[in-house]
Design a protein around this motif. Sequence first.
Motif: not given
Length: 216
Positions: A24-31, A33-42
């Motif tokens: 979740a922390l990774v997702a919101f850190y890049v939320i 700027t990087d929607y692919v990584l953010a949505s995947s982690c979330y």
Amino acid sequence: MKTTARDVLLFVPNLIGYGRIILALVAFYVIKTDYVLASSCYLLSGLLDAFDGHAARLLNQGTKFGAMLDQLTDRAATACLLVTLASFYPDYAFWFQMSLALDIVSHWMHLHVSLIGGVSHKSIGLEGNPIMRLYYTSRPVLFVMCSGNELFFAMLYLLNFTEGPKVEMFDVGLARLVMYISAPIMIVKAAISLIHLVDASTRLAAIDAEERSKAK
């Protein structure tokens, strides 16, 4: 063998819970700027929510700490996503605020009453409320409600960046199609949260009344 606090903190379900927090922390850190990584982690963090409960039952490692960790992670993750959506869709900020408030207040009240009563938050209200009984005793229903709710908000997030691959049958992007499908589930989940709040408030008032009667 005596179980220590350190043992509880390192129970497998709680380790999964810590992993959910990191994702979740990774997702919101890049939320933004990087929607692919953010949505995947979330979404992965949300998916792991089902696995920690399964591990707790399988290994007999259900704990009050684990229940609290699970609830707080869910509420915090959803809150952070709703804050982001309010910034993406300012015209709908009021509704995101109301959804956030209902989610936090209803679950906090429900969990608080369960801790006072000394039982699982998933047992409160089962004997008298058929909706709550179905919600908490049917794992498929619980999974559909929770995952559908999260998918709705996740798809709203994705739509700020992309429609996703086009689904020719419906002539619409995949993200928008999933949003449409999950919208009714989100509405039902909000109604269940309202029932959570009313049910828990009534029970807390009953506890107050009983304690005052005993005091007299």
